[in-house]
Design a protein around this motif. Structure first.
Motif, PDB file in Angstrom:
ATOM      1  N   ALA A 444      45.665  99.817  68.012  1.00 41.68           N
ATOM      2  CA  ALA A 444      46.481  98.899  68.805  1.00 41.68           C
ATOM      3  C   ALA A 444      47.916  99.399  68.917  1.00 41.68           C
ATOM      4  O   ALA A 444      48.548  99.296  69.985  1.00 41.68           O
ATOM      5  CB  ALA A 444      46.453  97.506  68.182  1.00 41.68           C
ATOM      6  N   ALA A 445      48.436  99.963  67.829  1.00 46.72           N
ATOM      7  CA  ALA A 445      49.801 100.485  67.847  1.00 46.72           C
ATOM      8  C   ALA A 445      49.965 101.590  68.873  1.00 46.72           C
ATOM      9  O   ALA A 445      51.035 101.756  69.465  1.00 46.72           O
ATOM     10  CB  ALA A 445      50.185 100.989  66.459  1.00 46.72           C
ATOM     11  N   GLY A 446      48.913 102.351  69.106  1.00 47.20           N
ATOM     12  CA  GLY A 446      48.959 103.414  70.098  1.00 47.20           C
ATOM     13  C   GLY A 446      49.176 102.899  71.508  1.00 47.20           C
ATOM     14  O   GLY A 446      49.618 103.638  72.388  1.00 47.20           O
ATOM     15  N   GLU A 447      48.887 101.595  71.737  1.00 48.59           N
ATOM     16  CA  GLU A 447      49.119 100.975  73.039  1.00 48.59           C
ATOM     17  C   GLU A 447      50.328 100.051  73.014  1.00 48.59           C
ATOM     18  O   GLU A 447      50.528  99.238  73.921  1.00 48.59           O
ATOM     19  CB  GLU A 447      47.878 100.186  73.482  1.00 48.59           C
ATOM     20  N   GLY A 448      51.142 100.149  71.953  1.00 49.26           N
ATOM     21  CA  GLY A 448      52.353  99.328  71.875  1.00 49.26           C
ATOM     22  C   GLY A 448      52.113  97.911  71.394  1.00 49.26           C
ATOM     23  O   GLY A 448      52.957  97.034  71.583  1.00 49.26           O
ATOM     24  N   ILE A 449      50.968  97.669  70.741  1.00 50.01           N
ATOM     25  CA  ILE A 449      50.620  96.332  70.258  1.00 50.01           C
ATOM     26  C   ILE A 449      50.768  96.286  68.746  1.00 50.01           C
ATOM     27  O   ILE A 449      50.180  97.100  68.034  1.00 50.01           O
ATOM     28  CB  ILE A 449      49.168  95.952  70.633  1.00 50.01           C
ATOM     29  N   LYS A 450      51.531  95.338  68.255  1.00 50.40           N
ATOM     30  CA  LYS A 450      51.676  95.173  66.811  1.00 50.40           C
ATOM     31  C   LYS A 450      50.783  94.037  66.341  1.00 50.40           C
ATOM     32  O   LYS A 450      50.948  92.885  66.752  1.00 50.40           O
ATOM     33  CB  LYS A 450      53.122  94.899  66.412  1.00 50.40           C
ATOM     34  N   LEU A 451      49.836  94.361  65.480  1.00 47.48           N
ATOM     35  CA  LEU A 451      48.925  93.382  64.893  1.00 47.48           C
ATOM     36  C   LEU A 451      49.171  93.305  63.395  1.00 47.48           C
ATOM     37  O   LEU A 451      49.821  94.165  62.805  1.00 47.48           O
ATOM     38  CB  LEU A 451      47.467  93.763  65.167  1.00 47.48           C
ATOM     39  N   TYR A 452      48.598  92.296  62.766  1.00 47.57           N
ATOM     40  CA  TYR A 452      48.823  92.049  61.344  1.00 47.57           C
ATOM     41  C   TYR A 452      47.481  91.918  60.639  1.00 47.57           C
ATOM     42  O   TYR A 452      46.642  91.100  61.034  1.00 47.57           O
ATOM     43  CB  TYR A 452      49.666  90.781  61.152  1.00 47.57           C
ATOM     44  N   GLY A 453      47.285  92.723  59.618  1.00 42.38           N
ATOM     45  CA  GLY A 453      46.036  92.693  58.880  1.00 42.38           C
ATOM     46  C   GLY A 453      46.024  91.598  57.836  1.00 42.38           C
ATOM     47  O   GLY A 453      47.045  91.280  57.227  1.00 42.38           O
ATOM     48  N   ILE A 454      44.861  91.040  57.606  1.00 41.19           N
ATOM     49  CA  ILE A 454      44.731  89.948  56.642  1.00 41.19           C
ATOM     50  C   ILE A 454      44.828  90.454  55.205  1.00 41.19           C
ATOM     51  O   ILE A 454      45.162  89.701  54.297  1.00 41.19           O
ATOM     52  CB  ILE A 454      43.404  89.191  56.876  1.00 41.19           C
ATOM     53  N   SER A 455      44.600  91.747  54.993  1.00 42.26           N
ATOM     54  CA  SER A 455      44.625  92.285  53.626  1.00 42.26           C
ATOM     55  C   SER A 455      46.003  92.179  52.988  1.00 42.26           C
ATOM     56  O   SER A 455      46.123  92.126  51.767  1.00 42.26           O
ATOM     57  CB  SER A 455      44.166  93.747  53.626  1.00 42.26           C
ATOM     58  N   LYS A 456      47.078  92.152  53.818  1.00 41.18           N
ATOM     59  CA  LYS A 456      48.423  92.016  53.266  1.00 41.18           C
ATOM     60  C   LYS A 456      48.649  90.658  52.611  1.00 41.18           C
ATOM     61  O   LYS A 456      49.618  90.472  51.888  1.00 41.18           O
ATOM     62  CB  LYS A 456      49.464  92.254  54.358  1.00 41.18           C
ATOM     63  N   ASP A 457      47.782  89.721  52.887  1.00 40.14           N
ATOM     64  CA  ASP A 457      47.902  88.383  52.305  1.00 40.14           C
ATOM     65  C   ASP A 457      46.973  88.203  51.108  1.00 40.14           C
ATOM     66  O   ASP A 457      46.757  87.074  50.664  1.00 40.14           O
ATOM     67  CB  ASP A 457      47.596  87.324  53.368  1.00 40.14           C
ATOM     68  N   CYS A 458      46.443  89.301  50.605  1.00 35.55           N
ATOM     69  CA  CYS A 458      45.547  89.245  49.453  1.00 35.55           C
ATOM     70  C   CYS A 458      46.309  89.553  48.168  1.00 35.55           C
ATOM     71  O   CYS A 458      47.264  90.328  48.159  1.00 35.55           O
ATOM     72  CB  CYS A 458      44.400  90.237  49.604  1.00 35.55           C
ATOM     73  N   MET A 459      45.863  88.948  47.087  1.00 34.63           N
ATOM     74  CA  MET A 459      46.484  89.179  45.786  1.00 34.63           C
ATOM     75  C   MET A 459      45.923  90.407  45.098  1.00 34.63           C
ATOM     76  O   MET A 459      46.606  91.061  44.317  1.00 34.63           O
ATOM     77  CB  MET A 459      46.300  87.939  44.904  1.00 34.63           C
ATOM     78  N   GLY A 460      44.673  90.728  45.382  1.00 31.70           N
ATOM     79  CA  GLY A 460      44.035  91.874  44.752  1.00 31.70           C
ATOM     80  C   GLY A 460      43.527  92.857  45.783  1.00 31.70           C
ATOM     81  O   GLY A 460      43.017  92.470  46.837  1.00 31.70           O
ATOM     82  N   GLU A 461      43.671  94.141  45.506  1.00 31.89           N
ATOM     83  CA  GLU A 461      43.217  95.170  46.432  1.00 31.89           C
ATOM     84  C   GLU A 461      41.695  95.180  46.490  1.00 31.89           C
ATOM     85  O   GLU A 461      41.012  95.127  45.471  1.00 31.89           O
ATOM     86  CB  GLU A 461      43.741  96.537  45.987  1.00 31.89           C
ATOM     87  N   GLY A 462      41.171  95.213  47.694  1.00 29.62           N
ATOM     88  CA  GLY A 462      39.719  95.250  47.869  1.00 29.62           C
ATOM     89  C   GLY A 462      39.034  93.923  47.663  1.00 29.62           C
ATOM     90  O   GLY A 462      37.807  93.859  47.632  1.00 29.62           O
ATOM     91  N   SER A 463      39.815  92.837  47.548  1.00 32.39           N
ATOM     92  CA  SER A 463      39.213  91.537  47.256  1.00 32.39           C
ATOM     93  C   SER A 463      38.435  90.960  48.437  1.00 32.39           C
ATOM     94  O   SER A 463      37.676  90.015  48.263  1.00 32.39           O
ATOM     95  CB  SER A 463      40.293  90.541  46.821  1.00 32.39           C
TER      96      SER A 463
END
Length: 502
Positions: A444-463
């Motif tokens: 998406a960034a390659g087309e100028g679109i900024k999106l937000y991943g849900i993993s940044k809102d996780c307390m544990g990696e890979g949860s």
């Protein structure tokens, strides 16, 4: 501004234009050069650094191409006003060093001169390529403030200051202005079904301050359960209190109570009306299970964060969890940051009667962190009906954007699960083919679109592995008008074309 103090090294490892480029880029990303700030002209900087003007031309040209600078005709070069240019410590990011990868392409050929446009002076091919620049930011936190009643707010402020007396400038009640707390209590009862007395309401400058008070009330090192994923800022606040945080998985009904019971937690932080980031609205059955869990022990509490319950577009409004609490186990928290404006910075907390003695003993000496003038302005804004009218207008605007965005999702439905709709200011897209979140965001960034991943809102990696929210991105629509939404979604279709069914 004054000339830039750049220490140029003639070691042969990096060209002079590359050193100038990297220095200015880092100054911008570190916030030392501010958005809108004017840079020296290419002529003056070249004279100051004792280099050829073409060297500065090429460095500036590359920074313009990447979006760090903007060239204004007859005025010069200015730092761009895009928040993505700035680097905040602790955020994950990938450095690109575009010039470093293109030294050979940019090397002067024969007697040719390197120009600011990257050509070789003889009509040669451009040696630079425009990097990714954010055109449409689908932030789930952004709001539309174009329709805010500024004139009304100014008039209320002016009237209050004209009528102000010495009492207005005194310290006031630690819990907040009595009139405002009474107004908030009436509003919460009529809109959310919350039952409370004004004495149970505490006003503070944002959720951070109220959570700090809560730590004093509940005590330190409390075993606390939080939904996974969750509101990351609250998680970090609880971490700073040395709370023992237990991440509880979710299903499509919200926090799984069986897992909560197994965790041994003493308190649980939940968002039943519109969970962030998943957008889940907790059904009544799950709410009753949570209340039952809280009543099973004398020191258990539910912390209900009702951060954006005002924005629900379909179905009847869902009462707050506190409205169903007959045992004084729910600590209710809310804010006007979403409903009015982020800069208002007024939040509130409703304590159960049983916790008021603990508040008085441990927090009664804290002064209220919201000025009495701001509290009085907000009180008049709500009491005189301005808030309700503004809220109805914004509901209509956000509902229109919400419905328009969902109407643009037809090409995604075969390959992505759409969820979190009908409330709040964002929706979720989950890849049915389990395309990695990072891959979706980078495409998406390659087309100028900024999106937000849900993993940044996780307390544990890979949860999220194996959970219903694996491979999920958030699309916020609060700050984007319908025209921008349409153009942004068209670009997103192009970016994700390899994963869309024909």
């Amino acid at each position: 501004m004054s000339d830039l103090t750049i220490e140029l090294k003639d070691t042969g490892e990096k060209y002079l234009y590359q050193q100038i480029y990297e220095y200015i880029k880092e100054e911008i990303r570190k916030g030392k050069l501010f958005a809108g700030e004017k840079l020296p002209s290419t002529r003056s900087l070249a004279e100051y650094l004792q280099v050829a003007r073409s060297t500065v031309d090429f460095a500036y040209g590359q920074l313009v191409a990447e979006g760090y600078l903007e060239a204004r005709p007859c005025r010069g070069y200015f730092v761009s006003r895009a928040e993505e240019l700035f680097h905040f410590p602790g955020e994950d990011e990938e450095e690109t060093h575009i010039l470093g990868r293109r030294e050979e392409a940019a090397r002067p050929r024969g007697n040719g001169e390197i120009r600011g446009d990257g050509s070789d002076g003889k009509g040669g091919e451009k040696c630079r390529k425009e990097s990714h620049k954010v055109l449409y930011d689908f932030s789930p936190h952004a709001l539309s403030l174009k329709n805010f009643p500024f004139a009304t707010w100014k008039k209320i402020t002016r009237d209050i200051l004209v009528d102000a007396n010495s009492e207005m400038f005194a310290l006031g009640d630690a819990k907040g202005d009595a009139q405002l707390r009474e107004t908030i209590g009436k509003y919460l009862h009529s809109s959310r079904g919350v039952n409370c007395r004004p004495e149970q309401i505490i006003v503070g400058a944002g959720t951070d301050y109220l959570l700090m008070l809560l730590e004093k009330i509940l005590g330190r090192h409390v075993p606390l359960a939080m939904e996974e994923p969750t509101y990351k800022r609250a998680y970090r606040m609880f971490q700073s209190f040395a709370y023992d945080i237990r991440a509880i998985p979710m299903d499509f009904g919200g926090m799984i109570v069986e897992k909560l019971r197994e965790s041994g937690a003493r308190a649980a932080y939940v968002m039943p009306s519109h969970q962030y980031p998943t957008g889940i609205v907790m059904p009544i059955g799950r709410r009753m299970e949570l209340l039952k869990w809280a009543k099973e022990a004398g020191d258990r509490y539910l912390i209900e964060d009702d951060y954006d319950s005002e924005f629900r577009y379909k179905g009847k409004p869902v009462p707050a969890l506190q409205a169903s609490d007959g045992s004084g186990r729910v600590i209710y928290m809310g804010t006007f940051s979403k409903a009015i404006a982020p800069a208002i910075r007024v939040g509130y907390m409703v304590l159960p009667e049983r916790l008021l003695p603990a508040y008085q003993e441990n927090c009664g000496f804290y002064a209220c962190t919201v000025s009495r003038i701001d509290q009085r302005i907000l009180n008049e804004f709500i009491r005189n009906g301005h808030f309700e009218r503004y809220l109805n207008k914004m509901r209509k605007i956000y509902r229109g954007r919400h419905d328009f965005l969902l109407g643009q999702m037809a090409d995604f439905e075969k390959d992505f699960r759409i969820s979190g709709e009908n409330a709040g200011l964002h929706i979720l897209l989950t890849s049915k083919k389990r395309i990695p979140e990072k891959t979706l965001i980078e495409a998406a960034a390659g087309e100028g679109i900024k999106l937000y991943g849900i993993s940044k809102d996780c307390m544990g990696e890979g949860s999220l592995l194996g959970s219903p929210f694996e491979s999920t991105v958030l699309l916020g629509y609060g700050a984007l008008e319908e025209r921008e939404l349409a153009q942004g979604i068209e670009r997103l279709k192009r970016a994700w074309r390899p994963w869309l069914s024909e």
